[in-house]
Structure formats: structure tokens, C-alpha cells
Design a protein around this motif. Structure first.
Motif, PDB file in Angstrom:
ATOM      1  N   UNK A  34      38.736   4.281  76.978  1.00 16.74           N
ATOM      2  CA  UNK A  34      37.678   4.094  76.004  1.00 16.74           C
ATOM      3  C   UNK A  34      36.326   4.223  76.704  1.00 16.74           C
ATOM      4  N   UNK A  35      35.409   4.961  76.109  1.00 16.50           N
ATOM      5  CA  UNK A  35      34.094   5.164  76.679  1.00 16.50           C
ATOM      6  C   UNK A  35      33.178   4.005  76.308  1.00 16.50           C
ATOM      7  N   UNK A  36      32.500   3.466  77.309  1.00 16.27           N
ATOM      8  CA  UNK A  36      31.599   2.344  77.077  1.00 16.27           C
ATOM      9  C   UNK A  36      30.209   2.869  76.716  1.00 16.27           C
ATOM     10  N   UNK A  37      29.560   2.242  75.730  1.00  9.21           N
ATOM     11  CA  UNK A  37      28.215   2.630  75.312  1.00  9.21           C
ATOM     12  C   UNK A  37      27.229   2.232  76.400  1.00  9.21           C
ATOM     13  N   UNK A  38      26.441   3.196  76.870  1.00 12.83           N
ATOM     14  CA  UNK A  38      25.510   2.918  77.962  1.00 12.83           C
ATOM     15  C   UNK A  38      24.085   2.665  77.484  1.00 12.83           C
ATOM     16  N   UNK A  39      23.887   2.537  76.183  1.00 14.69           N
ATOM     17  CA  UNK A  39      22.554   2.261  75.657  1.00 14.69           C
ATOM     18  C   UNK A  39      22.145   0.848  76.059  1.00 14.69           C
ATOM     19  N   UNK A  40      21.026   0.723  76.764  1.00 17.59           N
ATOM     20  CA  UNK A  40      20.622  -0.625  77.211  1.00 17.59           C
ATOM     21  C   UNK A  40      20.079  -1.468  76.053  1.00 17.59           C
ATOM     22  N   UNK A  41      20.274  -2.769  76.173  1.00 18.17           N
ATOM     23  CA  UNK A  41      19.686  -3.685  75.195  1.00 18.17           C
ATOM     24  C   UNK A  41      18.183  -3.776  75.431  1.00 18.17           C
ATOM     25  N   UNK A  42      17.445  -3.885  74.343  1.00 14.40           N
ATOM     26  CA  UNK A  42      15.993  -4.026  74.416  1.00 14.40           C
ATOM     27  C   UNK A  42      15.583  -5.275  73.630  1.00 14.40           C
ATOM     28  N   UNK A  43      14.364  -5.722  73.843  1.00 16.57           N
ATOM     29  CA  UNK A  43      13.845  -6.897  73.139  1.00 16.57           C
ATOM     30  C   UNK A  43      13.486  -6.506  71.707  1.00 16.57           C
ATOM     31  N   UNK A  44      13.958  -7.315  70.747  1.00 17.44           N
ATOM     32  CA  UNK A  44      13.684  -7.082  69.334  1.00 17.44           C
ATOM     33  C   UNK A  44      13.012  -8.318  68.738  1.00 17.44           C
ATOM     34  N   UNK A  45      12.160  -8.095  67.755  1.00 21.77           N
ATOM     35  CA  UNK A  45      11.464  -9.187  67.075  1.00 21.77           C
ATOM     36  C   UNK A  45      11.743  -9.089  65.581  1.00 21.77           C
ATOM     37  N   UNK A  46      12.143 -10.222  65.008  1.00 22.34           N
ATOM     38  CA  UNK A  46      12.414 -10.298  63.574  1.00 22.34           C
ATOM     39  C   UNK A  46      11.427 -11.297  62.971  1.00 22.34           C
ATOM     40  N   UNK A  47      10.737 -10.883  61.913  1.00 18.35           N
ATOM     41  CA  UNK A  47       9.829 -11.767  61.191  1.00 18.35           C
ATOM     42  C   UNK A  47      10.547 -12.255  59.940  1.00 18.35           C
ATOM     43  N   UNK A  48      10.559 -13.568  59.766  1.00 21.69           N
ATOM     44  CA  UNK A  48      11.228 -14.178  58.617  1.00 21.69           C
ATOM     45  C   UNK A  48      10.229 -14.268  57.469  1.00 21.69           C
ATOM     46  N   UNK A  49      10.677 -13.885  56.271  1.00 19.83           N
ATOM     47  CA  UNK A  49       9.836 -13.974  55.088  1.00 19.83           C
ATOM     48  C   UNK A  49       9.403 -15.426  54.886  1.00 19.83           C
ATOM     49  N   UNK A  50       8.151 -15.621  54.544  1.00 21.14           N
ATOM     50  CA  UNK A  50       7.582 -16.965  54.399  1.00 21.14           C
ATOM     51  C   UNK A  50       8.395 -17.854  53.454  1.00 21.14           C
ATOM     52  N   UNK A  51       8.922 -17.279  52.402  1.00 20.91           N
ATOM     53  CA  UNK A  51       9.684 -18.072  51.440  1.00 20.91           C
ATOM     54  C   UNK A  51      11.075 -18.464  51.952  1.00 20.91           C
ATOM     55  N   UNK A  52      11.466 -17.957  53.118  1.00 17.39           N
ATOM     56  CA  UNK A  52      12.781 -18.247  53.692  1.00 17.39           C
ATOM     57  C   UNK A  52      12.698 -19.011  55.012  1.00 17.39           C
ATOM     58  N   UNK A  53      11.533 -19.549  55.354  1.00 15.98           N
ATOM     59  CA  UNK A  53      11.375 -20.235  56.632  1.00 15.98           C
ATOM     60  C   UNK A  53      12.317 -21.426  56.792  1.00 15.98           C
ATOM     61  N   UNK A  54      12.658 -22.072  55.708  1.00 15.20           N
ATOM     62  CA  UNK A  54      13.564 -23.226  55.782  1.00 15.20           C
ATOM     63  C   UNK A  54      14.997 -22.799  56.137  1.00 15.20           C
ATOM     64  N   UNK A  55      15.296 -21.506  56.095  1.00 18.78           N
ATOM     65  CA  UNK A  55      16.627 -20.961  56.396  1.00 18.78           C
ATOM     66  C   UNK A  55      16.690 -20.265  57.753  1.00 18.78           C
ATOM     67  N   UNK A  56      15.733 -20.545  58.640  1.00 14.60           N
ATOM     68  CA  UNK A  56      15.666 -19.799  59.905  1.00 14.60           C
ATOM     69  C   UNK A  56      16.961 -19.859  60.707  1.00 14.60           C
ATOM     70  N   UNK A  57      17.584 -21.014  60.808  1.00 19.59           N
ATOM     71  CA  UNK A  57      18.826 -21.126  61.586  1.00 19.59           C
ATOM     72  C   UNK A  57      19.943 -20.296  60.959  1.00 19.59           C
ATOM     73  N   UNK A  58      20.032 -20.338  59.635  1.00 21.05           N
ATOM     74  CA  UNK A  58      21.042 -19.541  58.933  1.00 21.05           C
ATOM     75  C   UNK A  58      20.794 -18.047  59.147  1.00 21.05           C
ATOM     76  N   UNK A  59      19.547 -17.644  59.068  1.00 17.44           N
ATOM     77  CA  UNK A  59      19.189 -16.242  59.280  1.00 17.44           C
ATOM     78  C   UNK A  59      19.504 -15.838  60.721  1.00 17.44           C
TER      79      UNK A  59
END
Length: 84
Positions: free
Chosen positions: A1-26
Motif C-alpha cells: 500500500x502506498x503511503x500519502x506523502x502530503x505533509x500536514x499543515x496548520x489549519x484555522x477554523x472559525x466557529x460561527x458566533x451563534x454556535x460558540x456554546x458548541x465549540x467542544x462538540x464542533x
């Protein structure tokens, strides 16, 4: 099986203001989609983590996510440089 060589990069996710109380679930949903090394930043409504760049579109479709993007870098010129 061939392993994917794409490196991980830093990603940022912005949570919708109306869903801030669900941050852990998100954050858990993002983890299930493949986001790693997750940090929740409730004070600014953001979640950071690492993953492949092609993960961004899947993260954008998670309920409660306002935006998902690749983190940028900022460089500041040293004080003695001509450009300030």
C-alpha cells in the motif's frame, strides 16, 4: 500500500458566533473529519489544528463552522532594517 506523502499543515477554523456554546462538540466533529492536534480558542471563537490541505473543504461543511483556511505566516522586519 502506498503511503500519502502530503505533509500536514496548520489549519484555522472559525466557529460561527451563534454556535460558540458548541465549540467542544464542533472540535470533536473536526477531529472525526481528520483534524489533528486540535486547540480550541473560545475567547476568539477559533479552533486550530493540523491536517492535509485538501481537508479544508470538508471542514467548511461542518455545522457551526463559519470558515476554514490554511494558516498563514507573518514575518516582521528586524528593527534595524530599512523597511518598517
Amino acid at each position: 500500500m502506498q503511503k500519502d506523502s502530503t505533509p500536514d499543515i496548520e489549519l484555522i477554523v472559525t466557529v460561527d458566533e451563534s454556535h460558540l456554546s458548541r465549540m467542544q462538540e464542533i472540535a470533536e466533529t473536526l477531529r472525526a473529519k481528520g483534524l489533528k492536534d486540535i486547540r480550541t480558542l473560545p475567547g476568539i471563537g477559533a479552533i486550530t489544528g493540523r491536517g492535509r490541505s485538501d481537508l479544508v473543504s470538508a471542514l467548511r461543511r461542518v455545522s457551526g463552522v463559519a470558515a476554514a483556511e490554511i494558516a498563514g505566516t507573518v514575518q516582521i522586519a528586524p528593527p534595524e532594517s530599512d523597511i518598517q
